[in-house]
Design an enzyme around this catalytic site. Sequence first.
Site, PDB file in Angstrom:
ATOM      1  N   LYS A 186     -26.045 -10.547  26.453  1.00  0.00           N
ATOM      2  CA  LYS A 186     -24.828 -11.010  27.124  1.00  0.00           C
ATOM      3  C   LYS A 186     -23.701  -9.993  26.914  1.00  0.00           C
ATOM      4  O   LYS A 186     -23.796  -9.129  26.040  1.00  0.00           O
ATOM      5  CB  LYS A 186     -24.431 -12.379  26.572  1.00  0.00           C
ATOM      6  CG  LYS A 186     -24.170 -12.394  25.074  1.00  0.00           C
ATOM      7  CD  LYS A 186     -24.161 -13.823  24.526  1.00  0.00           C
ATOM      8  CE  LYS A 186     -23.885 -13.829  23.038  1.00  0.00           C
ATOM      9  NZ  LYS A 186     -24.350 -15.063  22.386  1.00  0.00           N
TER      10      LYS A 186
ATOM     11  N   ARG B   3     -20.627 -27.857  20.164  1.00  0.00           N
ATOM     12  CA  ARG B   3     -20.004 -27.014  21.176  1.00  0.00           C
ATOM     13  C   ARG B   3     -20.673 -27.328  22.501  1.00  0.00           C
ATOM     14  O   ARG B   3     -20.053 -27.784  23.447  1.00  0.00           O
ATOM     15  CB  ARG B   3     -20.248 -25.559  20.738  1.00  0.00           C
ATOM     16  CG  ARG B   3     -19.356 -24.533  21.263  1.00  0.00           C
ATOM     17  CD  ARG B   3     -19.703 -23.168  20.690  1.00  0.00           C
ATOM     18  NE  ARG B   3     -21.108 -22.818  20.875  1.00  0.00           N
ATOM     19  CZ  ARG B   3     -21.594 -21.585  20.769  1.00  0.00           C
ATOM     20  NH1 ARG B   3     -20.790 -20.593  20.470  1.00  0.00           N
ATOM     21  NH2 ARG B   3     -22.865 -21.345  20.955  1.00  0.00           N
TER      22      ARG B   3
ATOM     23  N   TYR C 216       3.787   3.806  11.371  1.00  0.00           N
ATOM     24  CA  TYR C 216       4.761   2.725  11.580  1.00  0.00           C
ATOM     25  C   TYR C 216       4.997   1.924  10.310  1.00  0.00           C
ATOM     26  O   TYR C 216       4.066   1.653   9.550  1.00  0.00           O
ATOM     27  CB  TYR C 216       4.273   1.784  12.678  1.00  0.00           C
ATOM     28  CG  TYR C 216       4.513   2.358  14.068  1.00  0.00           C
ATOM     29  CD1 TYR C 216       5.809   2.603  14.520  1.00  0.00           C
ATOM     30  CD2 TYR C 216       3.449   2.663  14.896  1.00  0.00           C
ATOM     31  CE1 TYR C 216       6.023   3.143  15.787  1.00  0.00           C
ATOM     32  CE2 TYR C 216       3.648   3.183  16.157  1.00  0.00           C
ATOM     33  CZ  TYR C 216       4.950   3.426  16.588  1.00  0.00           C
ATOM     34  OH  TYR C 216       5.173   3.957  17.826  1.00  0.00           O
TER      35      TYR C 216
ATOM     36  N   MET D 141      -0.751   3.011  19.103  1.00  0.00           N
ATOM     37  CA  MET D 141      -1.383   2.743  20.391  1.00  0.00           C
ATOM     38  C   MET D 141      -2.397   3.835  20.757  1.00  0.00           C
ATOM     39  O   MET D 141      -3.502   3.537  21.200  1.00  0.00           O
ATOM     40  CB  MET D 141      -0.326   2.621  21.494  1.00  0.00           C
ATOM     41  CG  MET D 141      -0.908   2.136  22.810  1.00  0.00           C
ATOM     42  SD  MET D 141       0.315   1.994  24.110  1.00  0.00           S
ATOM     43  CE  MET D 141       1.207   0.531  23.628  1.00  0.00           C
TER      44      MET D 141
END
Length: 352
Positions: free
Chosen positions: A37, A130, A247, A295
């Site tokens: 899948k 589920r 960062y 990023m």
Amino acid sequence: MTRATSELLIEPSIIRDNILYLKSCIKNSSNFMAIIKSDSYGHILQNVVRDIDDIVDGYGVVRLEEAIKIRKISSKKILLMQGVYSEEDFKEAQEHSLDLVIHNKHQFEIIKLNNVFTNLWFKINTGMNRLGFDEDEFLDIYDSFLSDKKFTLMSHLSASNVPDNQSNKNQFERFDKLSNKLHPDILRSIANTGCILNFPEKSFDWVRVGIGIFGGYIGNSELKTAMTLRSPIINIRKIQQGERVGYDGRALAEKEMKIATIYCGYADGLPHHIKDGTQVMINSHMANIFGKVSMDVCTVDVTDISECKIGDYCEFFSPDLSINNITSSNNLISYDLMIRIKSRVKRIYKNL
Ligand SMILES: *Cc1c(COP(=O)(O)O)cnc(C)c1O
């Protein structure tokens, strides 16, 4: 260096080795269904099918479009693991000779309406809550419609990778109890990767194996990661003790260091919250992520790697650096990491 690109290399020979190993773990009498899948867990669906078709007995996917793509190149069994939800999709599945999972009454209504009872897999709920029929609900259907039909009874385990988890015992008990009430010609299937490695005696008639094929199962060193995510170094700098990298200045240099900036960031699919200290590999040496992933780039401590330069590759995972390394140290799962690599990363599928 030619144009810098991040690459995802896929090695079908490793996928095959993993399958052959996994097959050696199960009973000879069980059939091997490759679960592919989500674009075969990110490994390029049609290529994988072409390269493993001779060593598997069938395929399992979730999306109808994927099943149809496989049918164009394979005549083996193809199971639509969550079935269909409409008359149109049922007809389309029939046209392509797909096996269907029936997991609730809504789906069973479509079957009744068309009066087609071949190639069906009935999914029962053994505790995951589920998908799947509860026992009584299924027995009602069985008594009225299925007692003279051949079909496969299936269920899915919620914690097969943790052998001691009590849920496994409970789920096997519920599965066995129900299947013992049915006629002896039914087939059975409950095993995914974790199940065949931890409970090989539960391989029954069909095993449904996904993550192990691609080497993302934790706790088995025979299985190798079949994809390599690699990206070139685009800058190297020295920093002094007390300086910070990236960062928020998350990474603080406690000594003089050498920092490589790598051409791969969260826009390429590298999770942004990867921790400092996560291992990567450069020129066959281990190195550590140092600083928050940005990023478009990330930063790596290469202080101890004397031989590295712009253009050398940093590998985040590979056959030699299991994907389970990066996932376990960062609260990720290999399933998710394999399928999250973005399309701007160049996918290179190697020849067998
Ligand atoms: C994905 C899936 C599998 C395969 O599980 P792995 O842990 O990847 O081996 C098996 N059965 C069903 C129903 C699935 O959805």
